[in-house]
Motif scaffolding. Structure first.
Motif, PDB file in Angstrom:
ATOM      1  N   MET A   1      32.994  39.272  49.026  1.00 14.12           N
ATOM      2  CA  MET A   1      32.531  40.421  49.781  1.00 14.12           C
ATOM      3  C   MET A   1      32.839  41.678  48.969  1.00 14.12           C
ATOM      4  SD  MET A   1      33.647  41.496  53.640  1.00 14.12           S
ATOM      5  CE  MET A   1      32.330  40.859  54.647  1.00 14.12           C
ATOM      6  N   SER A   2      31.882  42.557  48.850  1.00 18.00           N
ATOM      7  CA  SER A   2      32.101  43.794  48.102  1.00 18.00           C
ATOM      8  C   SER A   2      32.970  44.748  48.917  1.00 18.00           C
ATOM      9  CB  SER A   2      30.752  44.445  47.775  1.00 18.00           C
ATOM     10  OG  SER A   2      30.097  44.822  48.960  1.00 18.00           O
ATOM     11  N   ALA A   3      33.397  45.824  48.258  1.00 14.20           N
ATOM     12  CA  ALA A   3      34.249  46.806  48.936  1.00 14.20           C
ATOM     13  C   ALA A   3      33.517  47.382  50.143  1.00 14.20           C
ATOM     14  CB  ALA A   3      34.642  47.907  47.968  1.00 14.20           C
ATOM     15  N   LEU A   4      34.223  47.484  51.236  1.00 16.58           N
ATOM     16  CA  LEU A   4      33.669  48.029  52.476  1.00 16.58           C
ATOM     17  C   LEU A   4      33.994  49.510  52.578  1.00 16.58           C
ATOM     18  CD1 LEU A   4      34.942  45.304  54.971  1.00 16.58           C
ATOM     19  CD2 LEU A   4      32.659  45.459  53.984  1.00 16.58           C
ATOM     20  N   THR A   5      33.108  50.245  53.220  1.00 23.00           N
ATOM     21  CA  THR A   5      33.435  51.616  53.604  1.00 23.00           C
ATOM     22  C   THR A   5      34.271  51.538  54.878  1.00 23.00           C
ATOM     23  OG1 THR A   5      31.496  51.881  55.017  1.00 23.00           O
ATOM     24  CG2 THR A   5      31.228  52.475  52.679  1.00 23.00           C
ATOM     25  N   SER A   6      34.870  52.650  55.264  1.00 25.86           N
ATOM     26  CA  SER A   6      35.655  52.634  56.502  1.00 25.86           C
ATOM     27  C   SER A   6      34.750  52.342  57.699  1.00 25.86           C
ATOM     28  CB  SER A   6      36.418  53.949  56.690  1.00 25.86           C
ATOM     29  OG  SER A   6      35.535  55.035  56.771  1.00 25.86           O
ATOM     30  N   GLU A   7      33.517  52.816  57.675  1.00 24.39           N
ATOM     31  CA  GLU A   7      32.582  52.539  58.772  1.00 24.39           C
ATOM     32  C   GLU A   7      32.299  51.041  58.874  1.00 24.39           C
ATOM     33  OE1 GLU A   7      27.965  53.531  59.919  1.00 24.39           O
ATOM     34  OE2 GLU A   7      29.093  55.064  58.848  1.00 24.39           O
ATOM     35  N   GLU A   8      32.086  50.388  57.732  1.00 19.03           N
ATOM     36  CA  GLU A   8      31.831  48.944  57.726  1.00 19.03           C
ATOM     37  C   GLU A   8      33.070  48.168  58.159  1.00 19.03           C
ATOM     38  OE1 GLU A   8      28.517  48.851  54.136  1.00 19.03           O
ATOM     39  OE2 GLU A   8      30.653  48.881  53.645  1.00 19.03           O
ATOM     40  N   LEU A   9      34.237  48.597  57.705  1.00 21.60           N
ATOM     41  CA  LEU A   9      35.485  47.953  58.104  1.00 21.60           C
ATOM     42  C   LEU A   9      35.699  48.072  59.613  1.00 21.60           C
ATOM     43  CD1 LEU A   9      38.139  46.505  57.471  1.00 21.60           C
ATOM     44  CD2 LEU A   9      39.130  48.749  56.914  1.00 21.60           C
ATOM     45  N   LEU A  10      35.441  49.263  60.151  1.00 21.09           N
ATOM     46  CA  LEU A  10      35.591  49.456  61.600  1.00 21.09           C
ATOM     47  C   LEU A  10      34.599  48.602  62.380  1.00 21.09           C
ATOM     48  CD1 LEU A  10      36.239  53.291  61.681  1.00 21.09           C
ATOM     49  CD2 LEU A  10      37.872  51.465  62.263  1.00 21.09           C
ATOM     50  N   ALA A  11      33.361  48.477  61.892  1.00 19.74           N
ATOM     51  CA  ALA A  11      32.358  47.633  62.558  1.00 19.74           C
ATOM     52  C   ALA A  11      32.807  46.177  62.554  1.00 19.74           C
ATOM     53  CB  ALA A  11      31.000  47.782  61.886  1.00 19.74           C
ATOM     54  N   LEU A  12      33.363  45.731  61.445  1.00 26.47           N
ATOM     55  CA  LEU A  12      33.858  44.360  61.339  1.00 26.47           C
ATOM     56  C   LEU A  12      35.014  44.130  62.305  1.00 26.47           C
ATOM     57  CD1 LEU A  12      33.914  41.610  59.883  1.00 26.47           C
ATOM     58  CD2 LEU A  12      35.450  42.652  58.227  1.00 26.47           C
ATOM     59  N   LEU A  13      35.968  45.042  62.316  1.00 26.92           N
ATOM     60  CA  LEU A  13      37.111  44.894  63.209  1.00 26.92           C
ATOM     61  C   LEU A  13      36.696  44.967  64.675  1.00 26.92           C
ATOM     62  CD1 LEU A  13      39.738  47.020  61.271  1.00 26.92           C
ATOM     63  CD2 LEU A  13      39.575  44.523  61.390  1.00 26.92           C
ATOM     64  N   ALA A  14      35.759  45.854  64.994  1.00 26.09           N
ATOM     65  CA  ALA A  14      35.272  45.954  66.381  1.00 26.09           C
ATOM     66  C   ALA A  14      34.545  44.680  66.781  1.00 26.09           C
ATOM     67  CB  ALA A  14      34.360  47.173  66.532  1.00 26.09           C
TER      68      ALA A  14
END
Length: 118
Positions: A1-14
């Motif tokens: 998986m490539s580096a995530l932005t904080s928005e993508e990380l938050l979407a994943l965690l949510a």
């Protein structure tokens, strides 16, 4: 998986931060399932299930595909996408670094610099 932005990380965690979505992941871990069958197994209405599946799909955790049945009806199937989630301080710092790089990459792509009038 490539580096995530904080928005993508938050979407994943949510996406994984909800009991019903964890149950969906559990069911899909057994193999791809038609949405009506998945709703029946989980005891959820199809509209509510679609809402959860949309969240999981946006985060890249599941994939949906329309298929035609033998009688020509469109049927939506969902499958689990392979994923491995590890959240560490480094994960968060990497997401924040990726955020800072996003505007710079956009400027390079368009050939514009911040503050340059158009």
């Amino acid at each position: 998986m490539s580096a995530l932005t904080s928005e993508e990380l938050l979407a994943l965690l949510a996406a994984v931060g909800h009991a019903q979505r964890l149950r969906i992941i559990g069911e899909l871990a057994q193999g791809r399932v038609h949405v009506s069958e998945l709703a029946r197994r989980l005891g959820l209405s199809r509209p509510l299930l679609y809402m959860h599946l949309e969240r999981l799909e946006k985060a890249g955790l599941v994939t949906g595909a329309l298929e035609l049945s033998d009688d020509g009806k469109a049927m939506k199937f969902f499958a689990l996408a392979p994923f491995d989630v590890h959240v560490t301080v480094d994960t968060v710092l990497s997401a924040l670094r990726e955020d800072r790089m996003q505007p710079a990459a956009a400027e390079r792509d368009t050939g514009k610099k911040k503050g340059t009038p158009t």
